[in-house]
Design a protein around this motif. Structure first.
Motif, PDB file in Angstrom:
ATOM      1  N   ILE A 184       0.837  -1.204   0.000  1.00  0.00           N
ATOM      2  CA  ILE A 184       0.000   0.000   0.000  1.00  0.00           C
ATOM      3  C   ILE A 184       0.869   1.251   0.000  1.00  0.00           C
ATOM      4  N   LEU A 185       1.902   1.249   0.860  1.00  0.00           N
ATOM      5  CA  LEU A 185       2.783   2.413   0.960  1.00  0.00           C
ATOM      6  C   LEU A 185       3.526   2.673  -0.343  1.00  0.00           C
ATOM      7  N   ASP A 186       3.807   1.609  -1.098  1.00  0.00           N
ATOM      8  CA  ASP A 186       4.486   1.797  -2.376  1.00  0.00           C
ATOM      9  C   ASP A 186       3.616   2.570  -3.360  1.00  0.00           C
ATOM     10  N   VAL A 187       2.311   2.567  -3.116  1.00  0.00           N
ATOM     11  CA  VAL A 187       1.371   3.275  -4.002  1.00  0.00           C
ATOM     12  C   VAL A 187       1.009   4.651  -3.462  1.00  0.00           C
ATOM     13  N   ILE A 188       0.735   4.740  -2.162  1.00  0.00           N
ATOM     14  CA  ILE A 188       0.211   5.996  -1.605  1.00  0.00           C
ATOM     15  C   ILE A 188       1.175   6.673  -0.649  1.00  0.00           C
ATOM     16  N   GLY A 189       2.335   6.050  -0.399  1.00  0.00           N
ATOM     17  CA  GLY A 189       3.261   6.586   0.600  1.00  0.00           C
ATOM     18  C   GLY A 189       3.998   7.825   0.129  1.00  0.00           C
ATOM     19  N   ASN A 190       4.647   8.473   1.082  1.00  0.00           N
ATOM     20  CA  ASN A 190       5.469   9.643   0.820  1.00  0.00           C
ATOM     21  C   ASN A 190       6.911   9.193   0.649  1.00  0.00           C
ATOM     22  N   ALA A 191       7.509   9.523  -0.483  1.00  0.00           N
ATOM     23  CA  ALA A 191       8.859   9.053  -0.797  1.00  0.00           C
ATOM     24  C   ALA A 191       9.874   9.475   0.263  1.00  0.00           C
ATOM     25  N   GLU A 192       9.711  10.688   0.802  1.00  0.00           N
ATOM     26  CA  GLU A 192      10.661  11.186   1.798  1.00  0.00           C
ATOM     27  C   GLU A 192      10.567  10.383   3.085  1.00  0.00           C
ATOM     28  N   GLU A 193       9.332  10.061   3.499  1.00  0.00           N
ATOM     29  CA  GLU A 193       9.147   9.271   4.711  1.00  0.00           C
ATOM     30  C   GLU A 193       9.608   7.830   4.508  1.00  0.00           C
ATOM     31  N   LEU A 194       9.355   7.290   3.325  1.00  0.00           N
ATOM     32  CA  LEU A 194       9.721   5.906   3.052  1.00  0.00           C
ATOM     33  C   LEU A 194      11.218   5.727   2.894  1.00  0.00           C
ATOM     34  N   GLY A 195      11.894   6.786   2.461  1.00  0.00           N
ATOM     35  CA  GLY A 195      13.319   6.682   2.197  1.00  0.00           C
ATOM     36  C   GLY A 195      13.631   5.996   0.890  1.00  0.00           C
ATOM     37  N   LYS A 196      12.631   5.865   0.034  1.00  0.00           N
ATOM     38  CA  LYS A 196      12.831   5.272  -1.286  1.00  0.00           C
ATOM     39  C   LYS A 196      11.727   5.797  -2.197  1.00  0.00           C
ATOM     40  N   ALA A 197      11.908   5.597  -3.488  1.00  0.00           N
ATOM     41  CA  ALA A 197      10.908   6.061  -4.448  1.00  0.00           C
ATOM     42  C   ALA A 197       9.641   5.233  -4.333  1.00  0.00           C
ATOM     43  N   VAL A 198       8.490   5.882  -4.425  1.00  0.00           N
ATOM     44  CA  VAL A 198       7.231   5.142  -4.447  1.00  0.00           C
ATOM     45  C   VAL A 198       6.981   4.657  -5.866  1.00  0.00           C
ATOM     46  N   GLY A 199       6.125   3.638  -5.979  1.00  0.00           N
ATOM     47  CA  GLY A 199       5.837   3.087  -7.290  1.00  0.00           C
ATOM     48  C   GLY A 199       6.890   2.125  -7.798  1.00  0.00           C
ATOM     49  N   ALA A 200       7.851   1.773  -6.937  1.00  0.00           N
ATOM     50  CA  ALA A 200       8.942   0.897  -7.373  1.00  0.00           C
ATOM     51  C   ALA A 200       8.460  -0.504  -7.695  1.00  0.00           C
ATOM     52  N   ASP A 201       7.318  -0.904  -7.109  1.00  0.00           N
ATOM     53  CA  ASP A 201       6.802  -2.256  -7.313  1.00  0.00           C
ATOM     54  C   ASP A 201       5.687  -2.296  -8.349  1.00  0.00           C
ATOM     55  N   GLY A 202       5.588  -1.250  -9.146  1.00  0.00           N
ATOM     56  CA  GLY A 202       4.470  -1.134 -10.076  1.00  0.00           C
ATOM     57  C   GLY A 202       4.331  -2.275 -11.052  1.00  0.00           C
ATOM     58  N   ASN A 203       5.426  -2.902 -11.436  1.00  0.00           N
ATOM     59  CA  ASN A 203       5.380  -3.996 -12.400  1.00  0.00           C
ATOM     60  C   ASN A 203       5.450  -5.376 -11.756  1.00  0.00           C
ATOM     61  N   LYS A 204       5.409  -5.414 -10.434  1.00  0.00           N
ATOM     62  CA  LYS A 204       5.505  -6.684  -9.732  1.00  0.00           C
ATOM     63  C   LYS A 204       4.116  -7.186  -9.342  1.00  0.00           C
ATOM     64  N   ASN A 205       4.053  -8.461  -9.003  1.00  0.00           N
ATOM     65  CA  ASN A 205       2.814  -9.046  -8.501  1.00  0.00           C
ATOM     66  C   ASN A 205       2.663  -8.688  -7.025  1.00  0.00           C
ATOM     67  N   THR A 206       1.861  -7.690  -6.734  1.00  0.00           N
ATOM     68  CA  THR A 206       1.644  -7.244  -5.358  1.00  0.00           C
ATOM     69  C   THR A 206       0.185  -7.420  -4.977  1.00  0.00           C
ATOM     70  N   PHE A 207      -0.077  -7.346  -3.674  1.00  0.00           N
ATOM     71  CA  PHE A 207      -1.453  -7.435  -3.206  1.00  0.00           C
ATOM     72  C   PHE A 207      -2.290  -6.282  -3.755  1.00  0.00           C
ATOM     73  N   VAL A 208      -1.700  -5.084  -3.808  1.00  0.00           N
ATOM     74  CA  VAL A 208      -2.438  -3.916  -4.307  1.00  0.00           C
ATOM     75  C   VAL A 208      -2.759  -4.072  -5.780  1.00  0.00           C
ATOM     76  N   GLN A 209      -1.822  -4.578  -6.549  1.00  0.00           N
ATOM     77  CA  GLN A 209      -2.061  -4.777  -7.976  1.00  0.00           C
ATOM     78  C   GLN A 209      -3.229  -5.737  -8.204  1.00  0.00           C
ATOM     79  N   LEU A 210      -3.358  -6.721  -7.334  1.00  0.00           N
ATOM     80  CA  LEU A 210      -4.415  -7.720  -7.481  1.00  0.00           C
ATOM     81  C   LEU A 210      -5.756  -7.264  -6.917  1.00  0.00           C
ATOM     82  N   HIS A 211      -5.708  -6.557  -5.780  1.00  0.00           N
ATOM     83  CA  HIS A 211      -6.945  -6.283  -5.049  1.00  0.00           C
ATOM     84  C   HIS A 211      -7.331  -4.806  -4.996  1.00  0.00           C
ATOM     85  N   GLY A 212      -6.383  -3.889  -5.223  1.00  0.00           N
ATOM     86  CA  GLY A 212      -6.661  -2.468  -5.070  1.00  0.00           C
ATOM     87  C   GLY A 212      -6.401  -2.010  -3.655  1.00  0.00           C
TER      88      GLY A 212
END
Length: 292
Positions: A224-252
């Motif tokens: 979820i954080l990879d989609v809606i998180g704040n990059a500064e708080e996460l310490g990494k770029a958001v959306g990095a898992d966009g092409n992977k099989n994630t729970f969010v990709q499957l369920h929203g």
């Protein structure tokens, strides 16, 4: 967490840091110092030390002396560290940095990084086998960690994850990946704590349920954080898992928020088997509701 819980968390973390620094892979008379340097470079790189914390607190909740569980806690952290070293290799995730520092193979070379990971894995079972606990407890510890870390656990999950990269997975397949890749080592930590603390079979089963539910809730929250998180708080770029099989990709996102709630409730319910579970309940909520 309230001040009392914060104090206990700091005590657990400080203890394992000192234990790892002073007791693990310090062999001044041996000639292969570069190997020990590479192992300790990653082992002492810090981090949340969550798995040792699970070992310590489940031991405490079962009425044991949690400091006696230090070899078990160190063993889990060695396995976790070896997995990170190998995950970062060019043949795997090919990462240059971890926790703000160059990855092991960038400092010591690929061959030494592989060997450092191998030695950490082997050292984990040495730590279990030589712990100051009775023989049956040590044997059961080896059984728990080997199952959770090996082909039926973490390594098996990594294989499933690699196989999923070139195709779209079903919801069950994604759950299978993270039950093994993420939750299995959490389960090892919780169960080793119960074992070291002399817990009952009911408490062992409850620890497994807790770890499974927390592991999935933690991973779904991460997605979820990879989609809606704040990059500064996460310490990494958001959306990095966009092409992977994630729970969010499957369920929203909305459905995943509900899944986190359900798994969180299951994790907290499992803690009822332990008389004083306030710390673990607080830690669980903090992990699941985190913003980074």
């Amino acid at each position: 967490m309230n001040p009392e819980m914060d104090r206990l968390l700091r005590e657990y973390r400080d203890y394992i840091e000192d234990y790892l620094k002073n007791n693990c892979f310090v062999y001044p008379q041996e000639p292969q110092q570069v190997l020990f340097d590479a192992m300790r470079y990653s082992l002492l790189a810090g981090g949340k030390r969550l798995r040792p914390v699970f070992v310590f607190d489940f031991c405490r909740m079962c009425g044991g002396d949690w400091k006696q569980a230090a070899p078990f806690a160190a063993a889990v952290e060695m396995v976790h560290t070896y997995s990170l070293i190998h995950d970062d290799l060019p043949c795997m995730d090919n990462d240059d940095y971890r926790r703000g520092r160059l990855t092991n193979h960038k400092v010591y070379g690929e061959a030494m990084a592989v060997l450092a990971g191998d030695a950490l894995l082997t050292g984990a079972f040495s730590a279990l086998a030589t712990a100051d606990l009775d023989a049956e407890t040590r044997i059961q510890g080896v059984k728990i960690l080997s199952r959770c870390a090996g082909e039926l656990g973490m390594v098996g999950g990594q294989v499933l994850d690699m196989q999923s990269e070139s195709r779209e997975c079903t919801p069950q397949e994604v759950e299978d990946i993270h039950t093994r890749k993420t939750a299995a080592l959490i389960q090892a930590a919780c169960c080793l704590g119960v074992l070291a603390g002399g817990g009952s079979s009911e408490q062992m089963d409850s620890a497994k349920t807790f770890a499974h539910s927390l592991g999935l809730a933690f991973q779904i929250r991460d997605d979820i954080l990879d989609v809606i998180g704040n990059a500064e708080e996460l310490g990494k770029a958001v959306g990095a898992d966009g092409n992977k099989n994630t729970f969010v990709q499957l369920h929203g996102v909305d459905a995943c928020q509900e899944m986190v709630r359900i798994y969180s409730q299951k994790a907290e319910a499992a803690l009822a088997a332990f008389p004083d579970h306030r710390f673990m309940e607080s830690l669980c909520r903090g992990l699941i509701n985190r913003n980074h």
